[in-house]
Design a protein around this motif. Structure first.
Motif, short mmCIF file in Angstrom:
data_model
loop_
_atom_site.label_atom_id
_atom_site.label_comp_id
_atom_site.label_asym_id
_atom_site.label_seq_id
_atom_site.Cartn_x
_atom_site.Cartn_y
_atom_site.Cartn_z
N PRO A 80 -20.70 32.55 -6.48
CA PRO A 80 -21.00 31.13 -6.65
C PRO A 80 -21.32 30.77 -8.10
CG PRO A 80 -22.04 31.96 -4.65
CD PRO A 80 -21.48 33.15 -5.36
N LEU A 81 -22.03 31.68 -8.79
CA LEU A 81 -22.31 31.43 -10.21
C LEU A 81 -21.02 31.32 -11.01
CD1 LEU A 81 -24.09 31.34 -12.75
CD2 LEU A 81 -24.09 33.86 -12.71
N ALA A 82 -20.07 32.22 -10.75
CA ALA A 82 -18.79 32.18 -11.47
C ALA A 82 -18.07 30.86 -11.20
CB ALA A 82 -17.93 33.36 -11.05
N HIS A 83 -18.07 30.43 -9.93
CA HIS A 83 -17.41 29.16 -9.60
C HIS A 83 -18.04 28.00 -10.39
CE1 HIS A 83 -14.55 30.22 -6.48
NE2 HIS A 83 -15.45 30.97 -5.88
N LYS A 84 -19.35 28.02 -10.50
CA LYS A 84 -20.06 26.96 -11.21
C LYS A 84 -19.66 26.94 -12.69
CE LYS A 84 -24.75 25.66 -12.63
NZ LYS A 84 -26.19 26.05 -12.54
N LEU A 85 -19.63 28.13 -13.31
CA LEU A 85 -19.29 28.20 -14.73
C LEU A 85 -17.82 27.87 -14.98
CD1 LEU A 85 -21.33 31.41 -15.67
CD2 LEU A 85 -21.90 29.02 -16.20
N LEU A 94 -14.90 30.89 -22.69
CA LEU A 94 -15.92 31.55 -21.86
C LEU A 94 -15.26 32.69 -21.09
CD1 LEU A 94 -18.76 31.75 -20.63
CD2 LEU A 94 -17.92 30.26 -18.78
N THR A 95 -15.69 33.93 -21.39
CA THR A 95 -15.22 35.10 -20.65
C THR A 95 -16.25 35.46 -19.60
OG1 THR A 95 -14.02 35.97 -22.57
CG2 THR A 95 -14.59 37.55 -20.83
N GLY A 177 -15.54 33.54 -31.49
CA GLY A 177 -14.89 34.12 -30.32
C GLY A 177 -15.50 33.56 -29.05
N SER A 178 -15.08 34.09 -27.92
CA SER A 178 -15.56 33.56 -26.65
C SER A 178 -16.98 34.05 -26.36
CB SER A 178 -14.63 33.97 -25.50
OG SER A 178 -14.68 35.36 -25.27
N THR A 179 -17.71 33.23 -25.62
CA THR A 179 -19.00 33.65 -25.09
C THR A 179 -18.73 34.50 -23.85
OG1 THR A 179 -20.13 31.70 -25.92
CG2 THR A 179 -21.15 32.82 -24.04
N ILE A 180 -19.42 35.65 -23.75
CA ILE A 180 -19.18 36.58 -22.63
C ILE A 180 -20.41 36.59 -21.73
CG2 ILE A 180 -18.60 38.94 -21.98
CD1 ILE A 180 -17.36 39.30 -24.75
N VAL A 181 -20.19 36.32 -20.45
CA VAL A 181 -21.29 36.21 -19.49
C VAL A 181 -21.01 37.09 -18.27
CG1 VAL A 181 -22.56 34.64 -17.97
CG2 VAL A 181 -21.78 33.84 -20.20
N VAL A 189 -25.99 36.55 -17.16
CA VAL A 189 -26.49 37.48 -18.17
C VAL A 189 -25.59 37.35 -19.40
CG1 VAL A 189 -26.95 39.89 -18.76
CG2 VAL A 189 -27.36 39.06 -16.42
N ILE A 190 -26.16 36.89 -20.48
CA ILE A 190 -25.36 36.68 -21.69
C ILE A 190 -25.11 38.04 -22.36
CG2 ILE A 190 -25.19 35.50 -23.92
CD1 ILE A 190 -25.35 33.59 -21.56
N ILE A 191 -23.85 38.42 -22.46
CA ILE A 191 -23.49 39.67 -23.12
C ILE A 191 -23.22 39.41 -24.60
CG2 ILE A 191 -21.78 41.53 -23.22
CD1 ILE A 191 -21.42 41.16 -20.20
N ARG A 192 -22.57 38.29 -24.89
CA ARG A 192 -22.31 37.90 -26.29
C ARG A 192 -22.29 36.38 -26.37
NH1 ARG A 192 -16.58 39.13 -28.91
NH2 ARG A 192 -16.03 37.24 -27.74
N GLU A 193 -23.07 35.83 -27.28
CA GLU A 193 -23.01 34.39 -27.52
C GLU A 193 -21.88 34.09 -28.49
OE1 GLU A 193 -26.28 31.07 -27.85
OE2 GLU A 193 -26.06 32.07 -29.78
N GLY A 194 -20.93 33.29 -28.08
CA GLY A 194 -19.81 32.93 -28.93
C GLY A 194 -19.74 31.43 -29.13
N GLU A 195 -18.57 30.86 -28.90
CA GLU A 195 -18.35 29.43 -29.17
C GLU A 195 -19.21 28.53 -28.28
OE1 GLU A 195 -16.06 27.91 -31.54
OE2 GLU A 195 -16.46 29.91 -32.33
N ILE A 196 -19.52 28.99 -27.08
CA ILE A 196 -20.37 28.19 -26.18
C ILE A 196 -21.81 28.69 -26.30
CG2 ILE A 196 -20.80 27.52 -23.79
CD1 ILE A 196 -17.81 27.96 -23.25
N PRO A 197 -22.75 27.84 -26.69
CA PRO A 197 -24.14 28.29 -26.86
C PRO A 197 -24.74 28.79 -25.54
CG PRO A 197 -23.78 26.14 -27.90
CD PRO A 197 -22.56 26.44 -27.09
N SER A 198 -25.59 29.81 -25.66
CA SER A 198 -26.24 30.38 -24.47
C SER A 198 -27.02 29.33 -23.71
CB SER A 198 -27.20 31.50 -24.90
OG SER A 198 -26.51 32.53 -25.53
N SER A 199 -27.61 28.36 -24.43
CA SER A 199 -28.42 27.33 -23.78
C SER A 199 -27.61 26.51 -22.78
CB SER A 199 -29.04 26.41 -24.83
OG SER A 199 -28.02 25.79 -25.61
#
Length: 203
Positions: A80-85, A94-95, A177-181, A189-199
């Protein structure tokens, strides 16, 4: 050694099909950097991609899909989290890390059992995937010790003759680069903050 074939980003991509099916490497533009495409289901091609980049075998290779309908072919569980993102950020940089489909080669996932995947904001990257009727690898077009390429000339300086085709999308903007979640659980869980801010992900 023959040189790399170059086509323009707005040209016909049908010539990429033969390269892809033969296990060849194609460089292509994304919304930030140039990426390297091979068939992710071809173990030999994936191994060659690791060797080309000098990428550690412990580092998984993420994927780009041409449309959301391809997601079920590479991920076994879409939370469900993936669907939301997905609803909020795709297509875009966003990866999402999800449980990998069992059909993916272990070398691609580096034995993690998960796979990073995104629907790129680049129309060129999505069109290439759709033309090939397959997800494509999306590791950046550079040796592991070099910065990612943002221009066709940089790609060729690294790999001319070692890759079969370059789709020339001109100069790209680069960036983070892409933000990886990791979206395998209930909370991101933020693995790498990229173009999309973690916030924006955690919000």
């Amino acid at each position: 050694m023959p040189g790399t074939s170059i086509i323009q980003a707005h040209a016909d991509y049908s010539g990429a099909i033969e390269v892809f099916r033969a296990g060849g490497v194609i460089a292509y533009p994304t919304e930030t950097f140039y990426g390297l495409c091979v068939d992710p289901f071809n173990e030999t091609a994936v191994e060659a991609l690791y060797n080309l980049k000098g990428r550690p075998l412990s580092s998984p290779i993420p994927l780009i899909i041409g449309d959301a309908g391809m997601l079920g072919g590479v991920a076994s569980v879409i939370t469900p989290l993936a669907h939301k993102l997905i609803q909020k950020f795709w297509p875009g940089p966003l990866t999402l890390v999800l449980k990998a489909a069992p059909t993916l080669p272990p070398g691609l996932t580096a034995g993690t059992g998960t796979i990073g995947v995104r629907l790129s904001g680049s129309a060129h990257a999505r069109r290439l995937s759709v033309m090939l009727s397959s997800p494509i690898t999306s590791t950046s077009a550079n040796p592991s010790c070099k910065p990612p390429a943002t221009r066709p000339g940089e790609v060729l300086s690294f790999f001319d003759g070692s890759i079969r085709m370059l789709i020339d999308g001109g100069a790209l903007k680069g960036g983070k680069g892409s933000t990886i979640v990791d979206a395998t659980g209930e909370a991101p869980v933020i693995i790498r903050e990229g173009e999309i801010p973690s916030s924006l992900i955690i919000d």
